[in-house]
Design a protein around this motif. Structure first.
Motif, PDB file in Angstrom:
ATOM      1  N   GLY A   1      28.555 -31.497 -13.043  1.00  0.00           N
ATOM      2  CA  GLY A   1      28.721 -32.922 -13.260  1.00  0.00           C
ATOM      3  C   GLY A   1      27.389 -33.627 -13.226  1.00  0.00           C
TER       4      GLY A   1
ATOM      5  N   MET B   1      31.390 -34.450 -17.110  1.00  0.00           N
ATOM      6  CA  MET B   1      31.662 -33.171 -16.461  1.00  0.00           C
ATOM      7  C   MET B   1      31.640 -32.085 -17.521  1.00  0.00           C
ATOM      8  SD  MET B   1      32.197 -33.773 -13.232  1.00  0.00           S
ATOM      9  CE  MET B   1      33.075 -32.308 -12.694  1.00  0.00           C
TER      10      MET B   1
ATOM     11  N   ARG C   1      42.133 -37.848 -14.712  1.00  0.00           N
ATOM     12  CA  ARG C   1      41.398 -38.745 -13.829  1.00  0.00           C
ATOM     13  C   ARG C   1      42.145 -38.966 -12.518  1.00  0.00           C
ATOM     14  NH1 ARG C   1      39.572 -43.807 -17.389  1.00  0.00           N
ATOM     15  NH2 ARG C   1      38.584 -44.346 -15.415  1.00  0.00           N
TER      16      ARG C   1
ATOM     17  N   THR D   1      33.492 -36.769 -20.969  1.00  0.00           N
ATOM     18  CA  THR D   1      33.226 -37.937 -20.145  1.00  0.00           C
ATOM     19  C   THR D   1      34.495 -38.318 -19.385  1.00  0.00           C
ATOM     20  OG1 THR D   1      33.780 -39.400 -21.994  1.00  0.00           O
ATOM     21  CG2 THR D   1      31.468 -38.826 -21.700  1.00  0.00           C
ATOM     22  N   TRP D   2      34.308 -38.764 -18.150  1.00  0.00           N
ATOM     23  CA  TRP D   2      35.450 -39.186 -17.355  1.00  0.00           C
ATOM     24  C   TRP D   2      36.132 -40.396 -17.973  1.00  0.00           C
ATOM     25  CZ3 TRP D   2      38.028 -36.524 -14.069  1.00  0.00           C
ATOM     26  CH2 TRP D   2      37.423 -35.652 -13.182  1.00  0.00           C
ATOM     27  N   SER D   3      35.334 -41.302 -18.509  1.00  0.00           N
ATOM     28  CA  SER D   3      35.882 -42.592 -18.914  1.00  0.00           C
ATOM     29  C   SER D   3      36.684 -42.517 -20.204  1.00  0.00           C
ATOM     30  CB  SER D   3      34.730 -43.594 -19.077  1.00  0.00           C
ATOM     31  OG  SER D   3      33.793 -43.109 -20.025  1.00  0.00           O
TER      32      SER D   3
ATOM     33  N   SER E   1      29.465 -39.402 -11.645  1.00  0.00           N
ATOM     34  CA  SER E   1      29.667 -38.259 -12.528  1.00  0.00           C
ATOM     35  C   SER E   1      30.224 -38.753 -13.848  1.00  0.00           C
ATOM     36  CB  SER E   1      30.633 -37.267 -11.883  1.00  0.00           C
ATOM     37  OG  SER E   1      30.217 -36.911 -10.602  1.00  0.00           O
ATOM     38  N   TYR E   2      29.393 -39.347 -14.639  1.00  0.00           N
ATOM     39  CA  TYR E   2      29.845 -39.881 -15.922  1.00  0.00           C
ATOM     40  C   TYR E   2      30.393 -38.773 -16.818  1.00  0.00           C
ATOM     41  CZ  TYR E   2      29.537 -41.799 -20.608  1.00  0.00           C
ATOM     42  OH  TYR E   2      29.809 -42.180 -21.879  1.00  0.00           O
TER      43      TYR E   2
ATOM     44  N   ARG F   1      40.492 -33.704 -19.053  1.00  0.00           N
ATOM     45  CA  ARG F   1      40.353 -34.171 -17.673  1.00  0.00           C
ATOM     46  C   ARG F   1      41.573 -34.976 -17.278  1.00  0.00           C
ATOM     47  NH1 ARG F   1      41.064 -38.431 -20.198  1.00  0.00           N
ATOM     48  NH2 ARG F   1      39.693 -40.260 -20.241  1.00  0.00           N
TER      49      ARG F   1
ATOM     50  N   THR G   1      33.266 -39.627  -7.408  1.00  0.00           N
ATOM     51  CA  THR G   1      32.918 -39.183  -8.762  1.00  0.00           C
ATOM     52  C   THR G   1      32.304 -40.326  -9.574  1.00  0.00           C
ATOM     53  OG1 THR G   1      35.145 -39.689  -9.551  1.00  0.00           O
ATOM     54  CG2 THR G   1      34.734 -37.435  -8.799  1.00  0.00           C
TER      55      THR G   1
ATOM     56  N   VAL H   1      38.958 -31.407 -13.979  1.00  0.00           N
ATOM     57  CA  VAL H   1      38.601 -31.083 -15.357  1.00  0.00           C
ATOM     58  C   VAL H   1      39.100 -29.681 -15.660  1.00  0.00           C
ATOM     59  CG1 VAL H   1      36.687 -30.721 -16.961  1.00  0.00           C
ATOM     60  CG2 VAL H   1      36.594 -32.598 -15.319  1.00  0.00           C
TER      61      VAL H   1
ATOM     62  N   ASN I   1      41.284 -36.071 -10.461  1.00  0.00           N
ATOM     63  CA  ASN I   1      39.851 -35.738 -10.379  1.00  0.00           C
ATOM     64  C   ASN I   1      39.594 -34.281 -10.746  1.00  0.00           C
ATOM     65  OD1 ASN I   1      38.908 -38.238  -9.715  1.00  0.00           O
ATOM     66  ND2 ASN I   1      38.361 -37.743  -7.613  1.00  0.00           N
TER      67      ASN I   1
END
Length: 121
Positions: free
Chosen positions: A97, A33, A73, A51-53, A30-31, A71, A27, A78, A76
C-alpha cells in the motif's frame, strides 16, 4: 497500517485462486493498494493495483485478462482473483500500500507478508 495476505496454495494449471489482503489500522494514507510477486530466483515484480476511492485498476501485461483486482472498502480488504493460472505464475505474492501510485509501482510502499502460490503443470 498492517497488511495480512492469505489465500495462496497449490493448484493445477488452468485453475483459479483468490488472494486476500486485509488492512488493519488507518488506511487513510493508503490511496492505492497493490499486489506484487516474486518467483524463485527472480526479482519482485508488480502485478496489479487499485485505488481505494474510485476503484481505478492497473495491471501488468503478463496478467491482464486473467487476473482481477478488487477492493471491499467496508472490510478494508483487497482481493486478487487469479484465473487460468499458469506454472509461470508460481511465486510468493505480496500486497502493498502507498499514498502514491508511482511509489507503490516502484516498490516503495509498505508491505505485508507474502502468500505462496504454486501452479503445477
Amino acid at each position: 497500517v498492517q497488511l495480512q495476505a492469505s489465500g495462496g496454495g497449490l493448484v493445477q494449471a488452468g485453475d483459479s485462486l483468490r488472494l486476500s489482503c486485509a488492512a488493519s489500522g488507518s488506511t487513510r494514507g493508503s490511496y492505492v493498494m497493490g499486489w506484487f510477486r516474486q518467483a524463485p530466483r527472480k526479482e519482485r515484480e508488480f502485478v496489479a493495483d487499485i485505488t481505494w476511492s474510485g476503484g481505478s485498476r492497473f495491471y501488468a501485461d503478463s496478467v491482464k485478462g486473467r487476473f482481477t483486482i478488487s477492493r471491499d472498502r467496508a472490510k478494508n480488504t483487497v482481493y486478487l482473483q487469479m484465473n487460468s493460472l499458469k506454472p509461470e505464475d508460481t511465486a510468493v505474492y505480496y500486497c502493498s500500500g502507498s499514498p502514491s501510485q508511482i511509489t507503490l509501482r516502484q516498490g516503495g510502499g509498505y508491505w505485508g507478508q507474502g502468500t505462496l502460490v504454486t501452479v503445477s503443470s
